[in-house]
Design a protein around this motif. Structure first.
Motif, PDB file in Angstrom:
ATOM      1  N   GLN A 108       0.867  -1.173   0.000  1.00 26.48           N
ATOM      2  CA  GLN A 108       0.000   0.000   0.000  1.00 26.48           C
ATOM      3  C   GLN A 108       0.898   1.215   0.000  1.00 26.48           C
ATOM      4  OE1 GLN A 108      -3.463   0.095  -0.210  1.00 26.48           O
ATOM      5  NE2 GLN A 108      -3.028   2.257  -0.588  1.00 26.48           N
ATOM      6  N   GLU A 109       0.840   2.009  -1.065  1.00 23.46           N
ATOM      7  CA  GLU A 109       1.765   3.130  -1.211  1.00 23.46           C
ATOM      8  C   GLU A 109       1.481   4.260  -0.233  1.00 23.46           C
ATOM      9  OE1 GLU A 109       2.411   4.664  -5.108  1.00 23.46           O
ATOM     10  OE2 GLU A 109       2.403   2.685  -6.051  1.00 23.46           O
ATOM     11  N   SER A 110       2.544   4.950   0.123  1.00 23.73           N
ATOM     12  CA  SER A 110       2.440   6.155   0.948  1.00 23.73           C
ATOM     13  C   SER A 110       1.653   7.217   0.191  1.00 23.73           C
ATOM     14  CB  SER A 110       3.845   6.688   1.264  1.00 23.73           C
ATOM     15  OG  SER A 110       3.786   8.027   1.718  1.00 23.73           O
ATOM     16  N   PRO A 111       0.878   8.037   0.897  1.00 22.15           N
ATOM     17  CA  PRO A 111       0.164   9.133   0.235  1.00 22.15           C
ATOM     18  C   PRO A 111       1.052  10.325  -0.090  1.00 22.15           C
ATOM     19  CG  PRO A 111      -0.317   9.161   2.579  1.00 22.15           C
ATOM     20  CD  PRO A 111       0.514   7.934   2.333  1.00 22.15           C
ATOM     21  N   GLN A 112       2.314  10.288   0.363  1.00 23.71           N
ATOM     22  CA  GLN A 112       3.204  11.423   0.155  1.00 23.71           C
ATOM     23  C   GLN A 112       3.880  11.361  -1.219  1.00 23.71           C
ATOM     24  OE1 GLN A 112       5.099  13.128   3.651  1.00 23.71           O
ATOM     25  NE2 GLN A 112       4.998  11.102   4.628  1.00 23.71           N
ATOM     26  N   PRO A 113       4.160  12.518  -1.817  1.00 29.66           N
ATOM     27  CA  PRO A 113       4.800  12.537  -3.139  1.00 29.66           C
ATOM     28  C   PRO A 113       6.158  11.839  -3.154  1.00 29.66           C
ATOM     29  CG  PRO A 113       3.889  14.691  -2.616  1.00 29.66           C
ATOM     30  CD  PRO A 113       3.814  13.878  -1.354  1.00 29.66           C
ATOM     31  N   LEU A 114       6.968  12.077  -2.109  1.00 29.21           N
ATOM     32  CA  LEU A 114       8.272  11.423  -1.996  1.00 29.21           C
ATOM     33  C   LEU A 114       8.079  10.151  -1.187  1.00 29.21           C
ATOM     34  CD1 LEU A 114      11.300  11.436  -2.505  1.00 29.21           C
ATOM     35  CD2 LEU A 114      11.590  12.758  -0.386  1.00 29.21           C
ATOM     36  N   ARG A 115       8.145   9.013  -1.857  1.00 30.57           N
ATOM     37  CA  ARG A 115       7.852   7.749  -1.187  1.00 30.57           C
ATOM     38  C   ARG A 115       8.683   6.625  -1.793  1.00 30.57           C
ATOM     39  NH1 ARG A 115       3.368   9.176  -4.323  1.00 30.57           N
ATOM     40  NH2 ARG A 115       2.844   7.727  -6.026  1.00 30.57           N
ATOM     41  N   HIS A 116       8.718   5.515  -1.086  1.00 31.55           N
ATOM     42  CA  HIS A 116       9.424   4.331  -1.553  1.00 31.55           C
ATOM     43  C   HIS A 116       8.399   3.325  -2.057  1.00 31.55           C
ATOM     44  CE1 HIS A 116      11.356   0.269  -0.703  1.00 31.55           C
ATOM     45  NE2 HIS A 116      12.069   0.807  -1.674  1.00 31.55           N
ATOM     46  N   VAL A 117       8.635   2.799  -3.251  1.00 34.70           N
ATOM     47  CA  VAL A 117       7.693   1.852  -3.847  1.00 34.70           C
ATOM     48  C   VAL A 117       8.433   0.632  -4.361  1.00 34.70           C
ATOM     49  CG1 VAL A 117       5.985   1.472  -5.660  1.00 34.70           C
ATOM     50  CG2 VAL A 117       6.093   3.689  -4.515  1.00 34.70           C
ATOM     51  N   VAL A 118       7.962  -0.547  -3.968  1.00 33.57           N
ATOM     52  CA  VAL A 118       8.450  -1.821  -4.492  1.00 33.57           C
ATOM     53  C   VAL A 118       7.269  -2.499  -5.158  1.00 33.57           C
ATOM     54  CG1 VAL A 118       9.387  -4.092  -3.900  1.00 33.57           C
ATOM     55  CG2 VAL A 118      10.200  -2.069  -2.694  1.00 33.57           C
ATOM     56  N   ARG A 119       7.447  -3.011  -6.358  1.00 33.17           N
ATOM     57  CA  ARG A 119       6.341  -3.663  -7.043  1.00 33.17           C
ATOM     58  C   ARG A 119       6.038  -5.018  -6.423  1.00 33.17           C
ATOM     59  NH1 ARG A 119       8.527  -3.659 -13.067  1.00 33.17           N
ATOM     60  NH2 ARG A 119      10.220  -4.626 -11.882  1.00 33.17           N
ATOM     61  N   VAL A 120       4.763  -5.354  -6.382  1.00 33.66           N
ATOM     62  CA  VAL A 120       4.369  -6.678  -5.920  1.00 33.66           C
ATOM     63  C   VAL A 120       5.002  -7.720  -6.848  1.00 33.66           C
ATOM     64  CG1 VAL A 120       2.430  -8.259  -5.626  1.00 33.66           C
ATOM     65  CG2 VAL A 120       2.223  -5.890  -4.890  1.00 33.66           C
ATOM     66  N   GLY A 121       5.643  -8.711  -6.252  1.00 38.48           N
ATOM     67  CA  GLY A 121       6.347  -9.729  -7.031  1.00 38.48           C
ATOM     68  C   GLY A 121       7.842  -9.508  -7.097  1.00 38.48           C
ATOM     69  N   ASP A 122       8.298  -8.305  -6.737  1.00 40.03           N
ATOM     70  CA  ASP A 122       9.736  -8.025  -6.759  1.00 40.03           C
ATOM     71  C   ASP A 122      10.465  -8.868  -5.708  1.00 40.03           C
ATOM     72  OD1 ASP A 122       9.575  -6.223  -8.786  1.00 40.03           O
ATOM     73  OD2 ASP A 122       9.975  -4.439  -7.574  1.00 40.03           O
TER      74      ASP A 122
END
Length: 243
Positions: A108-122
């Motif tokens: 579940q991604e952060s609502p903030q513009p600067l955020r860390h994202v990892v794709r599901v399955g990575d």
């Protein structure tokens, strides 16, 4: 089989279509071999021929449906992750261990513009990171040695990892700051199965500048509370219907 899977792995969001030339260049296989593999994949519906090359075939839908059914989180867990991300305003990830890697199975991604994202399955390495420190709580010395050998630090890193793991076990959560990627921090809590072993890690991650000591303490408390709820619901079969 590995060669065929390698061809399918060339398809991404950024490259939804690959040509025979693309495949030859990426895999180093002979063109005749590529043509044979592509023909087999197309015959089984896993690739679909277009004027520009090959795209994912409709046969993958069956596997995608099966995977989604098997790995989809229960509604209450999805809701909890959304609420956690909104409350703490950082990205929430759920990881499980696969050999020397940890796999992101929900986010579940952060609502903030600067955020860390990892794709599901990575798949991410286990030689660093807050989630690794809790996932490896019950790891054998042999597994830690294999992970350390695959790390940029060499075999001696196994001893360092053991210290990290023990510290996380004593604290009830793990944290990391710039261990795998500069400027990235994370806090993770273990989710336990019915046998008491660690089966998953629930984590918050984001820019290190926002992970101050006070915030880390708040993150850890929130994560531990939610992880305990998930453990109590039963996480030996975390996805789909319980069995």
């Amino acid at each position: 089989m590995q060669r065929a899977l390698g061809i399918l792995g060339l398809l991404t969001d950024d490259r939804p279509i690959v040509s025979v030339r693309d495949i030859v260049e990426a895999t180093g296989l002979a063109k005749t071999t590529v043509l044979r593999l592509v023909a087999t994949l197309e015959y089984n519906g896993l690739l679909w021929a277009t004027t520009n090359g090959y795209m994912a075939g409709p046969g993958l839908w069956r596997w995608a449906h099966l995977a989604r059914k098997s790995w989809e989180l229960p509604p209450e867990t999805q809701t909890g992750m959304r609420e956690l991300a909104a409350r703490q305003r950082e990205t929430v990830n759920l990881y499980v261990a696969r050999d020397i890697y940890r796999v992101c199975v929900a986010q579940q991604e952060s609502p903030q513009p600067l955020r860390h994202v990892v794709r599901v399955g990575d798949e991410l390495p286990m030689w660093a990171g807050a989630s690794s420190k809790v996932l490896l709580r019950d790891a054998s010395p042999a597994l830690l040695e294999r992970i350390a050998k695959a790390s940029p630090h060499g075999p001696g890193h196994a001893a360092v990892m053991r210290e990290w793991i023990d510290e996380a076990a004593a604290a009830g959560y793990g944290e990391s700051h710039g261990e795998r990627e500069a400027g990235l921090s994370a806090v993770a809590a273990p989710i336990l199965g019915r046998s008491g072993g660690v089966v998953a890690a629930l984590a918050l991650s984001g820019p290190t500048i926002r992970f101050t000591p006070d915030r880390v303490t708040a993150f850890a408390a929130d994560l531990r509370a939610m992880a305990q709820q998930m453990s109590e619901r039963g996480f030996d079969r975390p996805f789909g219907a319980p069995g």
